[in-house]
Design a protein around this motif. Structure first.
Motif, PDB file in Angstrom:
ATOM      1  N   LEU A  90     -10.971   7.072   0.607  1.00 26.96           N
ATOM      2  CA  LEU A  90     -10.670   7.966   1.724  1.00 26.96           C
ATOM      3  C   LEU A  90      -9.543   7.410   2.584  1.00 26.96           C
ATOM      4  N   THR A  91      -9.580   6.104   2.852  1.00 26.72           N
ATOM      5  CA  THR A  91      -8.534   5.476   3.657  1.00 26.72           C
ATOM      6  C   THR A  91      -7.167   5.628   3.000  1.00 26.72           C
ATOM      7  N   ARG A  92      -7.113   5.381   1.693  1.00 29.37           N
ATOM      8  CA  ARG A  92      -5.838   5.507   0.985  1.00 29.37           C
ATOM      9  C   ARG A  92      -5.350   6.955   0.983  1.00 29.37           C
ATOM     10  N   THR A  93      -6.269   7.889   0.867  1.00 28.27           N
ATOM     11  CA  THR A  93      -5.897   9.301   0.853  1.00 28.27           C
ATOM     12  C   THR A  93      -5.347   9.742   2.202  1.00 28.27           C
ATOM     13  N   VAL A  94      -6.020   9.343   3.267  1.00 34.37           N
ATOM     14  CA  VAL A  94      -5.551   9.692   4.612  1.00 34.37           C
ATOM     15  C   VAL A  94      -4.172   9.089   4.865  1.00 34.37           C
ATOM     16  N   ASP A  95      -4.000   7.818   4.508  1.00 37.64           N
ATOM     17  CA  ASP A  95      -2.709   7.163   4.710  1.00 37.64           C
ATOM     18  C   ASP A  95      -1.594   7.887   3.935  1.00 37.64           C
ATOM     19  N   TYR A  96      -1.908   8.291   2.705  1.00 37.96           N
ATOM     20  CA  TYR A  96      -0.897   8.966   1.885  1.00 37.96           C
ATOM     21  C   TYR A  96      -0.531  10.322   2.484  1.00 37.96           C
ATOM     22  N   ASP A  97      -1.538  11.077   2.915  1.00 36.49           N
ATOM     23  CA  ASP A  97      -1.275  12.423   3.420  1.00 36.49           C
ATOM     24  C   ASP A  97      -0.650  12.416   4.811  1.00 36.49           C
ATOM     25  N   ARG A  98      -0.658  11.288   5.474  1.00 38.59           N
ATOM     26  CA  ARG A  98       0.097  11.171   6.720  1.00 38.59           C
ATOM     27  C   ARG A  98       1.594  11.068   6.441  1.00 38.59           C
ATOM     28  N   GLU A  99       1.945  10.570   5.255  1.00 44.73           N
ATOM     29  CA  GLU A  99       3.347  10.347   4.918  1.00 44.73           C
ATOM     30  C   GLU A  99       3.917  11.445   4.021  1.00 44.73           C
ATOM     31  N   ARG A 100       3.086  11.976   3.114  1.00 42.08           N
ATOM     32  CA  ARG A 100       3.556  12.988   2.178  1.00 42.08           C
ATOM     33  C   ARG A 100       3.885  14.283   2.917  1.00 42.08           C
ATOM     34  N   LYS A 101       5.062  14.841   2.644  1.00 41.69           N
ATOM     35  CA  LYS A 101       5.498  16.036   3.383  1.00 41.69           C
ATOM     36  C   LYS A 101       5.674  17.243   2.475  1.00 41.69           C
TER      37      LYS A 101
ATOM     38  N   GLY B   8      -1.035  16.041   5.812  1.00 41.76           N
ATOM     39  CA  GLY B   8      -2.239  15.793   6.598  1.00 41.76           C
ATOM     40  C   GLY B   8      -2.317  16.594   7.886  1.00 41.76           C
ATOM     41  N   SER B   9      -1.210  17.237   8.263  1.00 41.41           N
ATOM     42  CA  SER B   9      -1.237  18.049   9.481  1.00 41.41           C
ATOM     43  C   SER B   9      -1.779  19.451   9.227  1.00 41.41           C
ATOM     44  N   PHE B  10      -1.954  19.818   7.951  1.00 43.50           N
ATOM     45  CA  PHE B  10      -2.479  21.148   7.635  1.00 43.50           C
ATOM     46  C   PHE B  10      -3.962  21.193   7.987  1.00 43.50           C
ATOM     47  N   GLN B  11      -4.361  22.262   8.658  1.00 43.15           N
ATOM     48  CA  GLN B  11      -5.717  22.335   9.185  1.00 43.15           C
ATOM     49  C   GLN B  11      -6.773  22.247   8.083  1.00 43.15           C
TER      50      GLN B  11
ATOM     51  N   THR C 171     -13.761  10.438  -4.160  1.00 51.16           N
ATOM     52  CA  THR C 171     -12.820   9.980  -5.190  1.00 51.16           C
ATOM     53  C   THR C 171     -12.204  11.157  -5.936  1.00 51.16           C
ATOM     54  N   GLY C 172     -12.956  12.257  -6.053  1.00 53.13           N
ATOM     55  CA  GLY C 172     -12.355  13.462  -6.610  1.00 53.13           C
ATOM     56  C   GLY C 172     -11.289  14.034  -5.689  1.00 53.13           C
ATOM     57  N   ALA C 173     -11.582  14.026  -4.386  1.00 45.57           N
ATOM     58  CA  ALA C 173     -10.594  14.497  -3.407  1.00 45.57           C
ATOM     59  C   ALA C 173      -9.378  13.587  -3.375  1.00 45.57           C
ATOM     60  N   MET C 174      -9.558  12.308  -3.628  1.00 44.75           N
ATOM     61  CA  MET C 174      -8.426  11.381  -3.660  1.00 44.75           C
ATOM     62  C   MET C 174      -7.406  11.827  -4.706  1.00 44.75           C
ATOM     63  N   ILE C 175      -7.887  12.223  -5.867  1.00 46.24           N
ATOM     64  CA  ILE C 175      -6.985  12.711  -6.915  1.00 46.24           C
ATOM     65  C   ILE C 175      -6.286  13.984  -6.458  1.00 46.24           C
ATOM     66  N   GLN C 176      -7.065  14.924  -5.941  1.00 44.55           N
ATOM     67  CA  GLN C 176      -6.503  16.220  -5.542  1.00 44.55           C
ATOM     68  C   GLN C 176      -5.494  16.084  -4.409  1.00 44.55           C
ATOM     69  N   TYR C 177      -5.833  15.300  -3.385  1.00 40.74           N
ATOM     70  CA  TYR C 177      -4.992  15.232  -2.193  1.00 40.74           C
ATOM     71  C   TYR C 177      -3.818  14.272  -2.333  1.00 40.74           C
ATOM     72  N   HIS C 178      -3.720  13.614  -3.489  1.00 41.48           N
ATOM     73  CA  HIS C 178      -2.499  12.879  -3.790  1.00 41.48           C
ATOM     74  C   HIS C 178      -1.504  13.750  -4.562  1.00 41.48           C
ATOM     75  N   GLY C 179      -1.877  14.994  -4.781  1.00 39.40           N
ATOM     76  CA  GLY C 179      -0.958  15.896  -5.472  1.00 39.40           C
ATOM     77  C   GLY C 179      -0.740  15.489  -6.915  1.00 39.40           C
ATOM     78  N   GLY C 180       0.435  15.761  -7.441  1.00 40.36           N
ATOM     79  CA  GLY C 180       0.714  15.510  -8.852  1.00 40.36           C
ATOM     80  C   GLY C 180       0.543  14.062  -9.261  1.00 40.36           C
ATOM     81  N   ILE C 181       0.895  13.133  -8.383  1.00 35.63           N
ATOM     82  CA  ILE C 181       0.814  11.723  -8.746  1.00 35.63           C
ATOM     83  C   ILE C 181      -0.634  11.270  -8.917  1.00 35.63           C
ATOM     84  N   GLY C 182      -1.560  11.928  -8.231  1.00 35.58           N
ATOM     85  CA  GLY C 182      -2.957  11.521  -8.302  1.00 35.58           C
ATOM     86  C   GLY C 182      -3.576  11.711  -9.665  1.00 35.58           C
ATOM     87  N   TYR C 183      -2.970  12.553 -10.503  1.00 36.17           N
ATOM     88  CA  TYR C 183      -3.500  12.842 -11.831  1.00 36.17           C
ATOM     89  C   TYR C 183      -2.927  11.912 -12.897  1.00 36.17           C
TER      90      TYR C 183
END
Length: 350
Positions: A225-236, A243-246, A302-314
């Protein structure tokens, strides 16, 4: 009442985390994962440098009594280590060795304890534990059975201790490359009984194994979760951080609540087992709640980690699949979430 880890326990966890971050990070884990089909030290999933550190820093000695060269601490302290190993998706037979030592501590004779506990505490011997799942062909899917010097298995109502040369193992494929599994075949009459093995000891070992697996799960879930939040703060996307999307903010907040609840459930279950026997209904309930919550939250996060990293997560190159596969495997170890929810219902409504 304020219920939390002590300063010493937090420092213990920080020491484990710092070692893994500095000397056995996810790139070192990747080497073990990618060597899963090879032979030798890396192929057996048992890195020598990591194992040496576990022995030297007391990670293996946490539950061993002081008179046998251990630290003489409790399950709360052990789950601190398990969380950090889960957060680092660290390979190696730590949990099996700690649980084999627990079996010998609880059920072994004085001579068996003198012979094995100091060696297991120091990392001079590797342990494994198999309480369930025996078939006519032996024991399937025992973690690190190939490298175990001491294997403790259920023997009817009792427990039996076997040395490495008394068992035949066959490595099994696993989707989780951070561990190694093997089937175990026992010859008739081999090994030695642990004289104190009883149904109560079985229950104690099963509960302790479930709590340590749950601690690994919540450690991995929090890190994912920490890695996912950190990534989505930077990914635009569209010029703003994802991460700003509601919708994503709300989903990540829900996951945070789930992981936090699971963390507290695991901590309380470890405390309950330190305070009384696993056969106590309150302790049994705490264990069932902890394992069910940990299994569910880790699988979701961990499933959300894959999804919320977008294409690279797969991709294979990203570490997200390490966390997901480990969570999927451990979610079914020592009782699934459904198994433990059925136990909750049994204990609360009959």
């Amino acid at each position: 009442m304020y219920f939390a880890l002590t300063e010493d326990q937090r420092d213990f966890g920080a020491a484990v985390r710092d070692f893994l971050t500095g000397k056995f990070d996810t790139e070192a884990v990747r080497e073990v994962v990618e060597a899963a089909t090879s032979q030798g030290e890396a192929g057996d999933g048992h890195p020598a440098a990591l194992w040496q550190a576990m022995g030297e820093q007391g990670w293996l000695a946490v539950l061993v009594p002081e008179e046998h060269d251990g630290l003489g601490l409790g399950l709360v302290d052990a789950q601190v280590i398990a969380r950090e190993l889960g957060a680092g998706v660290a390979p190696g037979p730590w949990r099996g060795t700690v649980l084999a030592a627990e079996a010998i501590r609880l059920a072994g004779s004085a001579s068996q304890q003198r012979d094995w506990l100091p060696r297991l505490a120091a990392g001079a011997a590797v342990g494994a534990l198999a309480l369930r799942g025996s078939t006519e062909d032996g024991w399937p899917a025992v973690e690190y059975a190939e490298v175990a010097d001491a294997l403790v298995v259920a023997d009817g109502p009792g427990l039996r201790l076997l040395r490495r040369d008394e068992v035949t193992t066959r490595r099994l494929d696993s989707f989780d490359g951070t561990t190694r599994l093997a089937s175990v075949v026992l010859a008739d009459g081999v090994g030695e009984p642990l004289p104190g093995g009883t149904a109560e000891v079985h229950a104690e070992l099963s509960a302790r194994a479930a709590v340590l697996a749950a601690a690994d799960l919540v450690g991995g879930a929090r890190e994912a979760l920490t890695r996912t939040v950190d990534y989505d703060r930077e990914r635009k996307q569209f010029g703003v951080p994802v991460g700003s999307f509601q919708a994503i903010k709300h989903a990540l907040a829900d996951l945070h609540v789930g992981v936090t609840m699971a963390e507290h459930a695991v901590l309380y279950a470890a405390h309950a087992l330190d305070s009384g026997p696993a056969t106590d209904p309150d302790a049994a309930l705490a264990v069932a709640v902890a394992k069910s919550k940990a299994s569910d939250s880790a699988t979701l996060v961990t499933g959300a980690m894959i999804q919320y990293h977008g294409g690279i997560g797969y991709t294979w190159e990203h570490e997200a699949h390490f966390f997901y596969k480990r969570a999927k495997r451990l979610a079914g170890t020592h009782g699934t979430a459904d198994n433990h929810r059925a136990r909750i219902a049994e204990l609360t409504i009959g």
